[in-house]
Design a protein around this motif. Structure first.
Motif, PDB file in Angstrom:
ATOM      1  N   PHE A 263       0.859  -1.185   0.000  1.00  0.00           N
ATOM      2  CA  PHE A 263       0.000   0.000   0.000  1.00  0.00           C
ATOM      3  C   PHE A 263       0.899   1.240   0.000  1.00  0.00           C
ATOM      4  O   PHE A 263       1.877   1.298   0.760  1.00  0.00           O
ATOM      5  CB  PHE A 263      -0.900   0.025   1.232  1.00  0.00           C
ATOM      6  N   HIS A 264       0.532   2.244  -0.813  1.00  0.00           N
ATOM      7  CA  HIS A 264       1.397   3.414  -0.961  1.00  0.00           C
ATOM      8  C   HIS A 264       0.607   4.707  -0.808  1.00  0.00           C
ATOM      9  O   HIS A 264      -0.399   4.911  -1.507  1.00  0.00           O
ATOM     10  CB  HIS A 264       2.099   3.375  -2.315  1.00  0.00           C
ATOM     11  N   ALA A 265       1.074   5.573   0.082  1.00  0.00           N
ATOM     12  CA  ALA A 265       0.338   6.774   0.462  1.00  0.00           C
ATOM     13  C   ALA A 265       0.499   7.933  -0.514  1.00  0.00           C
ATOM     14  O   ALA A 265      -0.184   8.954  -0.370  1.00  0.00           O
ATOM     15  CB  ALA A 265       0.761   7.223   1.862  1.00  0.00           C
ATOM     16  N   VAL A 266       1.394   7.824  -1.497  1.00  0.00           N
ATOM     17  CA  VAL A 266       1.530   8.858  -2.536  1.00  0.00           C
ATOM     18  C   VAL A 266       1.557   8.177  -3.901  1.00  0.00           C
ATOM     19  O   VAL A 266       1.430   6.955  -3.996  1.00  0.00           O
ATOM     20  CB  VAL A 266       2.785   9.741  -2.326  1.00  0.00           C
ATOM     21  N   ASN A 267       1.753   8.955  -4.973  1.00  0.00           N
ATOM     22  CA  ASN A 267       1.623   8.361  -6.304  1.00  0.00           C
ATOM     23  C   ASN A 267       2.903   7.669  -6.756  1.00  0.00           C
ATOM     24  O   ASN A 267       3.968   7.794  -6.140  1.00  0.00           O
ATOM     25  CB  ASN A 267       1.156   9.400  -7.332  1.00  0.00           C
ATOM     26  N   VAL A 268       2.783   6.942  -7.845  1.00  0.00           N
ATOM     27  CA  VAL A 268       3.886   6.102  -8.315  1.00  0.00           C
ATOM     28  C   VAL A 268       5.101   6.931  -8.712  1.00  0.00           C
ATOM     29  O   VAL A 268       6.240   6.480  -8.574  1.00  0.00           O
ATOM     30  CB  VAL A 268       3.410   5.209  -9.490  1.00  0.00           C
ATOM     31  N   TYR A 269       4.894   8.170  -9.203  1.00  0.00           N
ATOM     32  CA  TYR A 269       6.019   9.017  -9.573  1.00  0.00           C
ATOM     33  C   TYR A 269       6.958   9.254  -8.391  1.00  0.00           C
ATOM     34  O   TYR A 269       8.179   9.203  -8.526  1.00  0.00           O
ATOM     35  CB  TYR A 269       5.528  10.382 -10.081  1.00  0.00           C
ATOM     36  N   ALA A 270       6.369   9.548  -7.237  1.00  0.00           N
ATOM     37  CA  ALA A 270       7.174   9.863  -6.054  1.00  0.00           C
ATOM     38  C   ALA A 270       8.076   8.691  -5.669  1.00  0.00           C
ATOM     39  O   ALA A 270       9.223   8.886  -5.258  1.00  0.00           O
ATOM     40  CB  ALA A 270       6.264  10.241  -4.888  1.00  0.00           C
ATOM     41  N   TYR A 271       7.546   7.469  -5.807  1.00  0.00           N
ATOM     42  CA  TYR A 271       8.339   6.300  -5.433  1.00  0.00           C
ATOM     43  C   TYR A 271       9.389   5.952  -6.482  1.00  0.00           C
ATOM     44  O   TYR A 271      10.453   5.442  -6.149  1.00  0.00           O
ATOM     45  CB  TYR A 271       7.419   5.095  -5.208  1.00  0.00           C
ATOM     46  N   VAL A 273      10.772   8.187  -9.076  1.00  0.00           N
ATOM     47  CA  VAL A 273      11.752   9.221  -9.407  1.00  0.00           C
ATOM     48  C   VAL A 273      11.847  10.334  -8.369  1.00  0.00           C
ATOM     49  O   VAL A 273      12.741  11.171  -8.433  1.00  0.00           O
ATOM     50  CB  VAL A 273      11.450   9.831 -10.793  1.00  0.00           C
ATOM     51  N   GLY A 274      10.902  10.382  -7.417  1.00  0.00           N
ATOM     52  CA  GLY A 274      10.935  11.419  -6.402  1.00  0.00           C
ATOM     53  C   GLY A 274      10.316  12.721  -6.908  1.00  0.00           C
ATOM     54  O   GLY A 274       9.846  12.801  -8.036  1.00  0.00           O
ATOM     55  N   PRO A 275      10.326  13.753  -6.070  1.00  0.00           N
ATOM     56  CA  PRO A 275      10.828  13.689  -4.688  1.00  0.00           C
ATOM     57  C   PRO A 275       9.829  13.010  -3.759  1.00  0.00           C
ATOM     58  O   PRO A 275       8.625  13.083  -3.979  1.00  0.00           O
ATOM     59  CB  PRO A 275      10.991  15.166  -4.312  1.00  0.00           C
ATOM     60  N   MET A 276      10.357  12.371  -2.739  1.00  0.00           N
ATOM     61  CA  MET A 276       9.508  11.713  -1.749  1.00  0.00           C
ATOM     62  C   MET A 276       9.035  12.750  -0.730  1.00  0.00           C
ATOM     63  O   MET A 276       9.859  13.470  -0.165  1.00  0.00           O
ATOM     64  CB  MET A 276      10.287  10.611  -1.044  1.00  0.00           C
ATOM     65  N   PRO A 277       7.751  12.875  -0.497  1.00  0.00           N
ATOM     66  CA  PRO A 277       7.247  13.849   0.476  1.00  0.00           C
ATOM     67  C   PRO A 277       7.873  13.639   1.857  1.00  0.00           C
ATOM     68  O   PRO A 277       8.015  12.506   2.323  1.00  0.00           O
ATOM     69  CB  PRO A 277       5.742  13.574   0.512  1.00  0.00           C
ATOM     70  N   GLY A 278       8.235  14.733   2.488  1.00  0.00           N
ATOM     71  CA  GLY A 278       8.917  14.645   3.775  1.00  0.00           C
ATOM     72  C   GLY A 278       8.080  14.010   4.867  1.00  0.00           C
ATOM     73  O   GLY A 278       8.613  13.382   5.782  1.00  0.00           O
ATOM     74  N   SER A 288       9.697   3.984   3.468  1.00  0.00           N
ATOM     75  CA  SER A 288       9.419   3.872   2.042  1.00  0.00           C
ATOM     76  C   SER A 288      10.723   3.846   1.255  1.00  0.00           C
ATOM     77  O   SER A 288      11.698   4.500   1.624  1.00  0.00           O
ATOM     78  CB  SER A 288       8.562   5.049   1.571  1.00  0.00           C
ATOM     79  N   LYS A 289      10.732   3.090   0.169  1.00  0.00           N
ATOM     80  CA  LYS A 289      11.901   3.009  -0.692  1.00  0.00           C
ATOM     81  C   LYS A 289      11.638   3.775  -1.981  1.00  0.00           C
ATOM     82  O   LYS A 289      10.493   4.008  -2.362  1.00  0.00           O
ATOM     83  CB  LYS A 289      12.215   1.548  -1.028  1.00  0.00           C
ATOM     84  N   MET A 290      12.731   4.129  -2.693  1.00  0.00           N
ATOM     85  CA  MET A 290      12.617   4.817  -3.973  1.00  0.00           C
ATOM     86  C   MET A 290      13.314   4.012  -5.055  1.00  0.00           C
ATOM     87  O   MET A 290      14.191   3.193  -4.784  1.00  0.00           O
ATOM     88  CB  MET A 290      13.224   6.218  -3.897  1.00  0.00           C
ATOM     89  N   GLY A 291      12.914   4.244  -6.296  1.00  0.00           N
ATOM     90  CA  GLY A 291      13.549   3.581  -7.423  1.00  0.00           C
ATOM     91  C   GLY A 291      12.905   2.247  -7.751  1.00  0.00           C
ATOM     92  O   GLY A 291      11.766   1.959  -7.363  1.00  0.00           O
TER      93      GLY A 291
END
Length: 395
Positions: A263-271, A273-278, A288-291
């Protein structure tokens, strides 16, 4: 000589006028064509169509798979085994954009879909409420929706999902995960935030799921006990999470064996390519992980998915295949950690709810569950209540 120059000048002027008029004709015509095409495309689809809300409807056999060479026997088997009712909180002015996108993509894959909004419209998929459209009233809308599901559908479905109108859900992955659980157990599942409650609460935008037993406890041991839960005001996801904990419901936030969330609290772009909300660093129980390693292979949800992105995700997931690549179902067994999560460690940075202290979250649970949560009402909510005259709510 002068007459000859004058003739040339007049010819040039007339030619320019004709050319500009032609350009204007092309521009107007192209705009008309685009508008007509758009209207024509919309006219082909009727909102709340196809009777997909009927529990016996098998979404795996509808027209969406036309022209595809796929084997969906496993998905069909799980879909028959696990029945999920979904409700989406929204507003009537989102009918032609956000709700249309939900209804034409993931919404029709639920076994029952309800759009909860303030409206005079009626329909099998609409739960009309006479509650002002305001962020401060989402708790009330959600309570009405859960109470409605409890009263009318408790024994018809195994699990009940709440989502926003900009949430995207991969229903098959959700049902696969839920197939590992017993709906007679008190299960509350989503993307877990650690603040403002002993065991935190699930992000409302990422969507969260209640088992049949959890819904039963939410209403009977939560809503119906005077003073136990806030029935109006506050943040909907937070107040629901606090109420569920007081009703003795267990929290689950699924992570796969690679530490990737479902389950992800923001959209796929943030996860990706970023930026990840603070705020995720402060609120998320599981980092949460990125990339490429951001999300589970059997991801379930993303929040903040606007309609165009919703259509794109749905098309790529359900209409495109990569030749020569297939899922190894045997290797996916045991993918998720299925245990309930205990309270966050006491050394994690956390915030207490208004009028409470963090030490209360780690002391006697029985005492905390007896606290009256209805006394904390913001001035904004008080002003909203003062504007109200009479209200009739059917649940």
């Amino acid at each position: 000589m002068i007459k000859w120059k004058l003739k040339i000048f007049l010819i040039l002027v007339c030619s320019s006028v004709v050319f500009l008029a032609y350009l204007n004709y092309l521009t107007v015509t192209s705009k008309r064509v685009r508008i007509m095409d758009l209207k024509g495309a919309q006219a082909q689809h009727n909102f709340f169509d196809d009777g997909h809300n009927i529990p016996s409807h098998n979404v795996m056999k509808n027209h969406s798979n036309a022209g595809l060479d796929i084997d969906n026997k496993l998905a069909e088997a799980i879909s028959k085994k696990v029945k999920v009712a979904c409700f989406i909180t929204s507003m009537q002015n989102h009918l032609e954009n956000k709700l249309r996108a939900v209804n034409q993509t993931w919404g029709r894959r639920c076994d029952k879909t309800l759009y909860v909004m303030t409206t005079n419209m009626t329909g099998a998929d609409i739960l009309p409420v006479e509650i002002e459209d305001d962020r401060q009233t989402l708790t009330e809308k959600t309570r009405v929706a859960f109470t409605h599901l409890y009263n009318k559908y408790l024994n018809q479905f195994d699990f009940f999902l709440k989502a926003d109108d900009d949430t995207y859900i991969i229903v098959e992955n959700l049902k696969y995960l839920l197939s590992h659980y017993n709906a007679s157990q008190p299960i509350y599942m989503g993307d877990l935030f650690i603040q403002y409650a002993p065991n935190g609460y699930m992000s409302g935008g990422a969507s969260y799921v209640l088992s049949r037993e959890a819904l039963k406890r939410l209403v009977q041991n939560g809503y119906k006990v005077p003073g136990r839960c806030r029935l109006e005001g506050g943040d909907e996801d937070l107040e629901t999470g606090r109420c569920l904990y007081k009703a003795d419901v267990l929290s689950y936030s699924p992570v796969d064996r690679h530490g990737r969330k479902a389950f992800h609290a923001v959209n796929v772009y943030a996860y990706l390519v970023g930026p990840m909300p603070g705020f995720l660093k402060i609120f998320s129980r599981i980092p949460s992980k990125m990339g490429d390693d951001c999300c589970s292979q059997l991801t379930i949800s993303f929040h903040y998915t606007e309609p165009k992105l919703m259509y794109l995700l749905d098309f790529l997931l359900y209409r495109i295949s990569v030749y020569g690549r297939s899922i190894s179902y045997k290797k996916l067994k045991g993918l998720f950690q299925l245990k309930a999560l205990p309270k966050p460690p006491i050394n994690m940075p956390r915030f207490a709810y208004l009028g409470e202290e963090l030490k209360q979250y780690y002391s006697n649970e029985t005492d905390w569950r007896k606290l009256n949560s209805t006394i904390y009402v913001s001035n904004d909510l008080k002003r909203l209540w003062e504007k109200r005259k009479t209200r009739k709510i059917n649940v």
